[in-house]
Design a protein around this motif. Structure first.
Motif, PDB file in Angstrom:
ATOM      1  N   THR A   1      -4.393   3.808   0.353  1.00 21.49           N
ATOM      2  CA  THR A   1      -4.449   3.168  -1.974  1.00 21.49           C
ATOM      3  C   THR A   1      -3.572   1.440  -1.383  1.00 21.49           C
ATOM      4  OG1 THR A   1      -4.410   5.198  -2.773  1.00 21.49           O
ATOM      5  CG2 THR A   1      -3.238   2.989  -3.699  1.00 21.49           C
ATOM      6  N   LEU A   2      -4.541   0.423  -1.726  1.00 25.19           N
ATOM      7  CA  LEU A   2      -3.856  -1.182  -1.101  1.00 25.19           C
ATOM      8  C   LEU A   2      -3.553  -0.765  -2.771  1.00 25.19           C
ATOM      9  CD1 LEU A   2      -3.925  -2.968   0.604  1.00 25.19           C
ATOM     10  CD2 LEU A   2      -6.247  -4.175  -0.967  1.00 25.19           C
ATOM     11  N   LEU A   3      -2.582  -1.702  -2.802  1.00 30.28           N
ATOM     12  CA  LEU A   3      -2.071  -1.855  -4.093  1.00 30.28           C
ATOM     13  C   LEU A   3      -2.223  -4.195  -4.345  1.00 30.28           C
ATOM     14  CD1 LEU A   3       0.805   0.454  -3.575  1.00 30.28           C
ATOM     15  CD2 LEU A   3      -1.584   0.427  -5.294  1.00 30.28           C
TER      16      LEU A   3
ATOM     17  N   CYS B   1       0.486  -1.433  -0.330  1.00 28.85           N
ATOM     18  CA  CYS B   1       0.032  -0.340   0.127  1.00 28.85           C
ATOM     19  C   CYS B   1       1.134   1.713  -0.046  1.00 28.85           C
ATOM     20  CB  CYS B   1      -1.135  -0.196   1.394  1.00 28.85           C
ATOM     21  SG  CYS B   1      -0.235  -0.027   2.748  1.00 28.85           S
ATOM     22  N   VAL B   2       0.041   2.429   0.088  1.00 26.90           N
ATOM     23  CA  VAL B   2       1.031   3.427  -0.065  1.00 26.90           C
ATOM     24  C   VAL B   2       1.032   4.429   2.032  1.00 26.90           C
ATOM     25  CG1 VAL B   2       0.742   6.036  -0.756  1.00 26.90           C
ATOM     26  CG2 VAL B   2       1.148   4.226  -2.614  1.00 26.90           C
TER      27      VAL B   2
ATOM     28  N   VAL C   1       0.621   2.293  -9.450  1.00 29.33           N
ATOM     29  CA  VAL C   1       0.939   3.016  -7.764  1.00 29.33           C
ATOM     30  C   VAL C   1       0.922   4.557  -8.178  1.00 29.33           C
ATOM     31  CG1 VAL C   1       3.510   2.611  -8.904  1.00 29.33           C
ATOM     32  CG2 VAL C   1       2.541   3.133  -6.114  1.00 29.33           C
ATOM     33  N   ALA C   2       1.381   5.831  -9.123  1.00 28.37           N
ATOM     34  CA  ALA C   2       1.336   6.689  -9.389  1.00 28.37           C
ATOM     35  C   ALA C   2       0.011   7.362  -9.299  1.00 28.37           C
ATOM     36  CB  ALA C   2       2.220   6.960 -10.498  1.00 28.37           C
ATOM     37  N   GLU C   3      -1.043   6.495  -9.505  1.00 25.19           N
ATOM     38  CA  GLU C   3      -2.582   6.793  -9.224  1.00 25.19           C
ATOM     39  C   GLU C   3      -2.297   6.580  -8.045  1.00 25.19           C
ATOM     40  OE1 GLU C   3      -6.159   8.605  -8.811  1.00 25.19           O
ATOM     41  OE2 GLU C   3      -4.290   8.471 -10.626  1.00 25.19           O
ATOM     42  N   GLY C   4      -2.722   5.921  -7.642  1.00 24.48           N
ATOM     43  CA  GLY C   4      -2.387   5.330  -5.884  1.00 24.48           C
ATOM     44  C   GLY C   4      -1.773   6.458  -4.837  1.00 24.48           C
TER      45      GLY C   4
ATOM     46  N   LEU D   1      -9.247   2.616  -1.483  1.00 21.62           N
ATOM     47  CA  LEU D   1      -8.970   2.835  -2.879  1.00 21.62           C
ATOM     48  C   LEU D   1      -8.550   1.887  -3.185  1.00 21.62           C
ATOM     49  CD1 LEU D   1      -8.969   3.739  -5.486  1.00 21.62           C
ATOM     50  CD2 LEU D   1      -7.406   5.304  -5.056  1.00 21.62           C
ATOM     51  N   THR D   2      -8.548   0.140  -4.277  1.00 22.12           N
ATOM     52  CA  THR D   2      -7.563  -0.640  -4.584  1.00 22.12           C
ATOM     53  C   THR D   2      -6.898  -0.602  -6.267  1.00 22.12           C
ATOM     54  OG1 THR D   2      -9.284  -2.240  -3.151  1.00 22.12           O
ATOM     55  CG2 THR D   2      -7.791  -2.672  -4.465  1.00 22.12           C
ATOM     56  N   LEU D   3      -6.092  -0.740  -6.125  1.00 21.39           N
ATOM     57  CA  LEU D   3      -5.544  -0.476  -7.312  1.00 21.39           C
ATOM     58  C   LEU D   3      -4.041  -1.423  -7.433  1.00 21.39           C
ATOM     59  CD1 LEU D   3      -4.815   3.333  -7.517  1.00 21.39           C
ATOM     60  CD2 LEU D   3      -6.447   2.495  -8.782  1.00 21.39           C
ATOM     61  N   PRO D   4      -4.401  -1.934  -9.109  1.00 18.01           N
ATOM     62  CA  PRO D   4      -3.146  -3.419  -9.471  1.00 18.01           C
ATOM     63  C   PRO D   4      -1.345  -1.898  -8.941  1.00 18.01           C
ATOM     64  CG  PRO D   4      -4.521  -2.470 -10.968  1.00 18.01           C
ATOM     65  CD  PRO D   4      -4.933  -1.219  -9.975  1.00 18.01           C
ATOM     66  N   LEU D   5      -0.679  -3.240  -8.587  1.00 22.33           N
ATOM     67  CA  LEU D   5       1.010  -2.242  -8.281  1.00 22.33           C
ATOM     68  C   LEU D   5       1.124  -1.331  -9.202  1.00 22.33           C
ATOM     69  CD1 LEU D   5       2.283  -2.116  -6.198  1.00 22.33           C
ATOM     70  CD2 LEU D   5       4.046  -4.589  -7.563  1.00 22.33           C
ATOM     71  N   ASP D   6       1.218  -1.678 -10.486  1.00 18.51           N
ATOM     72  CA  ASP D   6       1.498  -1.032 -11.863  1.00 18.51           C
ATOM     73  C   ASP D   6       0.655   0.390 -11.689  1.00 18.51           C
ATOM     74  OD1 ASP D   6      -0.972  -1.979 -12.679  1.00 18.51           O
ATOM     75  OD2 ASP D   6      -0.384  -2.616 -14.628  1.00 18.51           O
TER      76      ASP D   6
END
Length: 338
Positions: free
Chosen positions: A334-336, A36-37, A319-322, A312-317
């Motif tokens: 943000t969860l990655l 995560c961030v 991460v910049a949006e997170g 917010l959950t995002l794919p690790l790729d």
């Protein structure tokens, strides 16, 4: 493998990196389950901390053990593990006194927004679950590796007791986790200081009884008004700015305590001010390892659900949006997912 690298303020990139290797016999390599961030990652992202050369980011992690060094016997390949952002041997004098985040062999994690991570001091740092937990528990266990452990330390350092009144300064993931901690420690009244409706709602869900939207002197006056003029028994400072620290100190009653866990940025505390306040002050990097077995059990039994701070959950790729979403306060945390 691939992972996040910061190049400059506002510039996070997802890049191919060298696979981690066992460098010392006390190391382990884990395959990241989720990462995560963190709010503290935003300090360099916003230019409030120097960056220097481009380097990997991230210090929160849970995952599966892939490889262990020759001296690691506490975990084995294939196990699901939770660790801390500060590694520790868990045997030195500081660790035995409960301050593993000040271990004599401490290393701070800084490469966890990646598919694989090397864990120094793995023997003392990693705690394995009895079996691989259902994925629904992963966010909560990830929170335990930092923000929940840090929120718990804030409440512990502020000496929250059953029947007491606690004030939480900060409505980020750590502040919201601190609300959970205060509730679990038996605080009868929990006052969350927040200006954001979505965070106020989650604070109430976690156990907050009151919300204060004012800040600075106005915020202190509101706390005094709610506590009969004296201030709170315990104040949990979860931001790290001069304003938040001043607000925390002035919101505590004489004889009360402040637990400060927000990483300080240009914060000063006057000796005269502290001397005449009769307020106790304790904080620093959270000794997460001290709390890991207990907090892991609370998550797996459903007693607490700190994973709700991830909105917010995002794919690790991505991460910049997170980072961007958290910086713009469109997300609490943000969860990655690798």
């Amino acid at each position: 493998m691939r992972g996040a690298v910061i190049h400059a303020s506002g510039d996070i990139r997802f890049e191919t990196l060298e696979d981690p290797k066992i460098l010392k016999p006390t190391d382990a390599i884990i395959r990241t389950a989720v990462t995560c961030v963190c709010g503290s990652d935003l300090w360099p992202y916003r230019g409030a901390e120097p960056i220097g050369d481009p380097h990997p980011m991230g210090h929160e992690y849970v995952g599966f053990v892939e490889e262990i060094g020759s001296e690691v016997t506490s975990v084995r390949p294939g196990q699901f593990v939770v660790g801390s952002f500060a590694t520790s041997d868990n045997t030195c004098a500081n660790c035995r006194n409960g301050f593993q985040s000040n271990c004599l062999h401490r290393e701070f994690m800084s490469t966890c927004q990646a598919e694989y991570v090397r864990i120094p001091n793995a023997q003392g740092t990693l705690v394995a679950t009895d079996e691989a937990p259902d994925e629904k528990f992963w966010p909560g266990l990830l929170a335990v590796s930092d923000v929940m452990g840090t929120g718990w330390w804030a409440a512990d350092a502020a000496e929250v007791k059953p029947g007491s009144t606690a004030v939480v300064v900060g409505d980020g993931a750590v502040g919201l986790s601190a609300v959970i901690a205060a509730k679990e420690m038996g605080a009868e009244r929990i006052i969350a200081m927040s200006r954001h409706e979505s965070r106020q709602k989650l604070a109430r869900e976690f156990g907050a009884t009151d919300i204060v939207t004012e800040r600075g002197d106005d915020g202190v006056e509101k706390i005094k008004e709610l506590t009969g003029g004296s201030g709170a028994d315990s104040v949990l400072e979860c931001v790290g700015t001069q304003e938040s620290m001043s607000q925390a100190l002035h919101s505590a009653r004489p004889g009360g305590n402040v637990g400060f866990v927000g990483v300080p940025h240009e914060v000063t505390v006057g000796g005269q001010e502290l001397f005449f306040s009769h307020v106790g002050l304790r904080g620093g990097p959270a000794p997460v390892r001290r709390y890991l077995p207990d907090l892991i059990d609370r998550v797996l039994t459903g007693a607490i659900d700190p994973g709700k701070v991830f909105d917010l959950t995002l794919p690790l790729d991505q991460v910049a949006e997170g980072y961007k979403a958290m910086d713009e306060r469109r997300a609490i945390k943000t969860l990655l997912t690798p």
